[in-house]
Design a protein around this motif. Structure first.
Motif, PDB file in Angstrom:
ATOM      1  N   GLY A 138       0.841  -0.946  -0.647  1.00  0.00           N
ATOM      2  CA  GLY A 138      -0.076   0.325  -0.068  1.00  0.00           C
ATOM      3  C   GLY A 138       0.849   1.158   0.042  1.00  0.00           C
ATOM      4  N   GLN A 139       0.352   2.573  -0.389  1.00  0.00           N
ATOM      5  CA  GLN A 139       0.746   3.618   0.470  1.00  0.00           C
ATOM      6  C   GLN A 139       1.475   4.148   0.909  1.00  0.00           C
ATOM      7  OE1 GLN A 139      -2.317   7.052   0.177  1.00  0.00           O
ATOM      8  NE2 GLN A 139      -1.863   6.981  -2.362  1.00  0.00           N
ATOM      9  N   LEU A 140       1.948   2.825   2.407  1.00  0.00           N
ATOM     10  CA  LEU A 140       3.042   3.105   3.403  1.00  0.00           C
ATOM     11  C   LEU A 140       3.719   2.307   3.738  1.00  0.00           C
ATOM     12  CD1 LEU A 140       0.861   4.260   6.616  1.00  0.00           C
ATOM     13  CD2 LEU A 140       2.435   5.676   5.376  1.00  0.00           C
ATOM     14  N   GLY A 141       3.685   0.819   2.657  1.00  0.00           N
ATOM     15  CA  GLY A 141       4.063  -0.178   1.879  1.00  0.00           C
ATOM     16  C   GLY A 141       5.981   0.183   2.497  1.00  0.00           C
ATOM     17  N   GLY A 142       6.907  -0.378   3.061  1.00  0.00           N
ATOM     18  CA  GLY A 142       8.285   0.429   2.919  1.00  0.00           C
ATOM     19  C   GLY A 142       8.514   1.390   3.442  1.00  0.00           C
ATOM     20  N   HIS A 143       8.015   2.019   3.780  1.00  0.00           N
ATOM     21  CA  HIS A 143       8.216   3.695   4.679  1.00  0.00           C
ATOM     22  C   HIS A 143       8.543   3.287   5.751  1.00  0.00           C
ATOM     23  CE1 HIS A 143       7.358   6.495   1.668  1.00  0.00           C
ATOM     24  NE2 HIS A 143       6.077   6.173   1.600  1.00  0.00           N
ATOM     25  N   ALA A 144       9.788   3.437   6.438  1.00  0.00           N
ATOM     26  CA  ALA A 144      10.385   3.222   7.882  1.00  0.00           C
ATOM     27  C   ALA A 144       9.888   4.799   8.651  1.00  0.00           C
ATOM     28  CB  ALA A 144      11.534   3.685   7.945  1.00  0.00           C
ATOM     29  N   VAL A 145       9.171   4.307   9.803  1.00  0.00           N
ATOM     30  CA  VAL A 145       8.481   4.845  10.881  1.00  0.00           C
ATOM     31  C   VAL A 145       9.326   7.043  10.758  1.00  0.00           C
ATOM     32  CG1 VAL A 145       7.710   5.797  12.639  1.00  0.00           C
ATOM     33  CG2 VAL A 145       7.159   4.113  11.890  1.00  0.00           C
ATOM     34  N   GLY A 146      10.746   6.565  11.073  1.00  0.00           N
ATOM     35  CA  GLY A 146      11.904   7.454  11.280  1.00  0.00           C
ATOM     36  C   GLY A 146      12.035   8.077  10.037  1.00  0.00           C
ATOM     37  N   ASN A 147      11.277   7.704   8.788  1.00  0.00           N
ATOM     38  CA  ASN A 147      11.486   8.778   7.534  1.00  0.00           C
ATOM     39  C   ASN A 147      10.380   9.473   7.840  1.00  0.00           C
ATOM     40  OD1 ASN A 147      14.035   7.586   6.456  1.00  0.00           O
ATOM     41  ND2 ASN A 147      12.969   6.298   4.231  1.00  0.00           N
ATOM     42  N   LEU A 148       9.128   8.916   8.163  1.00  0.00           N
ATOM     43  CA  LEU A 148       7.768  10.068   7.841  1.00  0.00           C
ATOM     44  C   LEU A 148       7.737  11.029   9.507  1.00  0.00           C
ATOM     45  CD1 LEU A 148       5.120   6.979   7.519  1.00  0.00           C
ATOM     46  CD2 LEU A 148       6.018   8.868   5.957  1.00  0.00           C
ATOM     47  N   LEU A 149       8.849  10.501  10.244  1.00  0.00           N
ATOM     48  CA  LEU A 149       8.519  11.629  11.422  1.00  0.00           C
ATOM     49  C   LEU A 149       9.622  12.690  11.242  1.00  0.00           C
ATOM     50  CD1 LEU A 149       8.420  12.230  13.774  1.00  0.00           C
ATOM     51  CD2 LEU A 149      10.237  11.077  14.887  1.00  0.00           C
ATOM     52  N   ILE A 150      10.655  11.904  10.622  1.00  0.00           N
ATOM     53  CA  ILE A 150      11.614  13.638  10.077  1.00  0.00           C
ATOM     54  C   ILE A 150      11.444  14.566   9.640  1.00  0.00           C
ATOM     55  CG2 ILE A 150      14.363  13.569   8.977  1.00  0.00           C
ATOM     56  CD1 ILE A 150      14.993  11.078  10.522  1.00  0.00           C
ATOM     57  N   VAL A 151      10.311  14.275   7.899  1.00  0.00           N
ATOM     58  CA  VAL A 151       9.714  14.864   6.858  1.00  0.00           C
ATOM     59  C   VAL A 151       8.795  15.223   7.559  1.00  0.00           C
ATOM     60  CG1 VAL A 151       8.860  14.757   4.536  1.00  0.00           C
ATOM     61  CG2 VAL A 151      10.383  13.480   5.280  1.00  0.00           C
ATOM     62  N   SER A 152       7.939  14.969   8.459  1.00  0.00           N
ATOM     63  CA  SER A 152       7.017  15.529   9.371  1.00  0.00           C
ATOM     64  C   SER A 152       7.794  16.730  10.077  1.00  0.00           C
ATOM     65  CB  SER A 152       6.041  14.938  10.263  1.00  0.00           C
ATOM     66  OG  SER A 152       5.699  13.893   9.617  1.00  0.00           O
ATOM     67  N   LEU A 153       8.596  16.648  10.635  1.00  0.00           N
ATOM     68  CA  LEU A 153       9.120  17.792  11.734  1.00  0.00           C
ATOM     69  C   LEU A 153       9.781  18.889  10.592  1.00  0.00           C
ATOM     70  CD1 LEU A 153      10.622  15.694  14.408  1.00  0.00           C
ATOM     71  CD2 LEU A 153       8.875  17.535  14.465  1.00  0.00           C
ATOM     72  N   TRP A 154      10.527  18.582   9.250  1.00  0.00           N
ATOM     73  CA  TRP A 154      10.853  19.422   8.140  1.00  0.00           C
ATOM     74  C   TRP A 154       9.875  20.464   7.724  1.00  0.00           C
ATOM     75  CZ3 TRP A 154      14.594  15.652   5.436  1.00  0.00           C
ATOM     76  CH2 TRP A 154      15.515  15.194   5.857  1.00  0.00           C
ATOM     77  N   ASP A 155       8.655  19.636   7.959  1.00  0.00           N
ATOM     78  CA  ASP A 155       7.665  20.469   7.331  1.00  0.00           C
ATOM     79  C   ASP A 155       7.286  21.581   8.379  1.00  0.00           C
ATOM     80  OD1 ASP A 155       5.502  21.217   4.941  1.00  0.00           O
ATOM     81  OD2 ASP A 155       4.270  19.408   6.459  1.00  0.00           O
ATOM     82  N   LEU A 156       6.795  21.208   9.701  1.00  0.00           N
ATOM     83  CA  LEU A 156       5.960  21.848  10.470  1.00  0.00           C
ATOM     84  C   LEU A 156       7.357  22.773  10.917  1.00  0.00           C
ATOM     85  CD1 LEU A 156       5.166  18.888  12.982  1.00  0.00           C
ATOM     86  CD2 LEU A 156       4.081  20.844  11.864  1.00  0.00           C
ATOM     87  N   LEU A 157       8.490  22.350  10.617  1.00  0.00           N
ATOM     88  CA  LEU A 157       9.823  23.521  11.317  1.00  0.00           C
ATOM     89  C   LEU A 157      10.427  23.995  10.228  1.00  0.00           C
ATOM     90  CD1 LEU A 157      11.319  21.363  14.367  1.00  0.00           C
ATOM     91  CD2 LEU A 157       9.075  22.900  14.851  1.00  0.00           C
ATOM     92  N   GLY A 158      10.250  23.928   9.317  1.00  0.00           N
ATOM     93  CA  GLY A 158      10.643  24.945   8.052  1.00  0.00           C
ATOM     94  C   GLY A 158      11.996  24.597   8.105  1.00  0.00           C
ATOM     95  N   ASP A 159      12.625  23.635   8.827  1.00  0.00           N
ATOM     96  CA  ASP A 159      14.447  23.779   9.045  1.00  0.00           C
ATOM     97  C   ASP A 159      14.643  22.473   9.498  1.00  0.00           C
ATOM     98  OD1 ASP A 159      17.061  23.629  10.740  1.00  0.00           O
ATOM     99  OD2 ASP A 159      15.844  25.776  11.371  1.00  0.00           O
ATOM    100  N   ASN A 160      15.661  22.555   8.519  1.00  0.00           N
ATOM    101  CA  ASN A 160      16.649  20.180   8.589  1.00  0.00           C
ATOM    102  C   ASN A 160      17.559  20.224   9.677  1.00  0.00           C
ATOM    103  OD1 ASN A 160      15.538  20.269   5.565  1.00  0.00           O
ATOM    104  ND2 ASN A 160      17.187  20.664   4.752  1.00  0.00           N
ATOM    105  N   VAL A 161      17.549  20.797  10.564  1.00  0.00           N
ATOM    106  CA  VAL A 161      18.758  20.941  11.232  1.00  0.00           C
ATOM    107  C   VAL A 161      18.096  20.621  12.532  1.00  0.00           C
ATOM    108  CG1 VAL A 161      20.771  21.491  12.691  1.00  0.00           C
ATOM    109  CG2 VAL A 161      21.192  21.905   9.921  1.00  0.00           C
ATOM    110  N   ARG A 162      17.614  21.790  12.802  1.00  0.00           N
ATOM    111  CA  ARG A 162      16.240  22.072  14.044  1.00  0.00           C
ATOM    112  C   ARG A 162      15.307  20.369  13.995  1.00  0.00           C
ATOM    113  NH1 ARG A 162      12.073  26.699  14.522  1.00  0.00           N
ATOM    114  NH2 ARG A 162      12.108  25.180  16.187  1.00  0.00           N
ATOM    115  N   GLY A 163      14.418  20.182  13.077  1.00  0.00           N
ATOM    116  CA  GLY A 163      14.174  19.266  13.358  1.00  0.00           C
ATOM    117  C   GLY A 163      15.187  17.236  13.431  1.00  0.00           C
TER     118      GLY A 163
END
Length: 312
Positions: free
Chosen positions: A86-111
């Motif tokens: 499915g759409q989530l198949g193969g995704h690592a939870v950590g990858n989704l968490l990191i990208v979510s924080l980047w989207d929320l914070l707008g800052d790669n290093v802070r995330g």
């Protein structure tokens, strides 16, 4: 005694192995991670959201997790992959968490720092560049039917799995902006560790980012190159230990090394390898760092002991 400030450069399983060893001898660790992955979960997220590929960054964070039940639990959460097609198949939870924080914070290093706090990470994880990168390689014999033809292979995943002989690599964009915090860490370090890892797709790219390369040339830190445990695999099929050094020197002719660390299993002619190391200014240290009964994998305790002895 003050523990040394160490910067480890690389990506994937090779960098994770180095970090798991380094954390046994110091808590002043900065991982500077390649951001050229274009396959799997990282590639999908990179394409969909135009972000840095998070996978190698996630693996580095997991390697630095606190050695407690809390740290191990969150490490396992980060590394967990959703099954299925499915759409989530193969995704690592950590990858989704990191990208979510980047989207929320707008800052790669802070995330990344925030995920590190969640793990109580024993160090910091930074991208080597501020933008996602693409790897291009000149490869001889990429098509087995044309063994002497030189072609350009595009993308980290394709370069890493090519059946041809990689002659050289370059980045696109050619002169990407370095992560400023990574440059500062390299300049302030006592020791810089380069490798182990996929030579053309995890180790070499750091030398092709101008800000990172300049910091490596200018730093007062001592520089250690850790050679891989497997010499003839994937993108370095047919390479000797000396060939690895020659490739490094060709891509960064001004780079001075202080130590080249090699497991005895990959040393053919020790005197030849010693001369190759000396041409880059380095002492050759031969030490058993491989895991017993697990070919191609480092033993964290052995590698930590080798690093400890090198750092005095």
């Amino acid at each position: 005694m003050t523990r040394p400030a160490v910067v480890a450069l690389g990506g994937g399983h090779g960098l994770a192995a180095s970090l798991e060893a380094l954390r046994l001898i110091t808590d002043r660790i900065t991982a500077v991670v390649t951001v050229a992955d274009d396959g799997g979960s990282s590639g999908r997220l990179r394409d969909e959201f135009d972000v840095l590929p998070p996978g190698d960054l996630r693996m580095a964070l997991a390697a630095l997790c606190d050695d407690t039940a809390w740290g191990h639990q969150w490490r396992d959460v980060l590394q967990h992959r959703f099954p299925g097609e499915g759409q989530l198949g193969g995704h690592a939870v950590g990858n989704l968490l990191i990208v979510s924080l980047w989207d929320l914070l707008g800052d790669n290093v802070r995330g990344l720092d925030l995920v590190g706090r969640l793990l109580n990470a024993q160090g910091r994880v930074l991208p080597m560049a501020a933008v996602p990168l693409n790897i291009e390689a000149k490869v001889m014999g990429a098509d087995p039917r044309q063994p002497h033809e030189v072609t350009t292979v595009h993308g980290q995943a394709e370069v890493a799995t090519t059946t041809g002989r990689v002659l050289s690599v370059r980045l696109n964009p050619e002169k990407p902006p370095a992560c400023e915090e990574a440059v500062e860490a390299i300049r302030a370090a006592d020791w810089v560790i380069l490798g182990p890892g996929s030579w053309f797709t995890s180790v070499m790219p750091h030398l092709l980012v101008p800000g990172v390369r300049d910091a490596l040339l200018d730093t007062h830190a001592r520089r250690v190159l850790t050679l891989n445990l497997t010499m003839h695999a994937g993108e370095t099929e047919g390479f000797s230990a000396e060939n690895h050094l020659e490739v490094l020197a060709a891509h960064a002719p001004d780079l001075h090394l202080d130590v080249v660390l090699a497991d005895p299993e990959i040393v053919g002619d020790e005197e030849l390898l010693r001369r190759s190391a000396r041409r880059m200014g380095a002492e050759l240290v031969v030490a058993r760092v491989g895991a017993q009964g697990s070919e191609g994998h480092h033993d964290s305790l052995r590698l930590a002991a080798a690093y400890r002895d090198i750092m005095g």
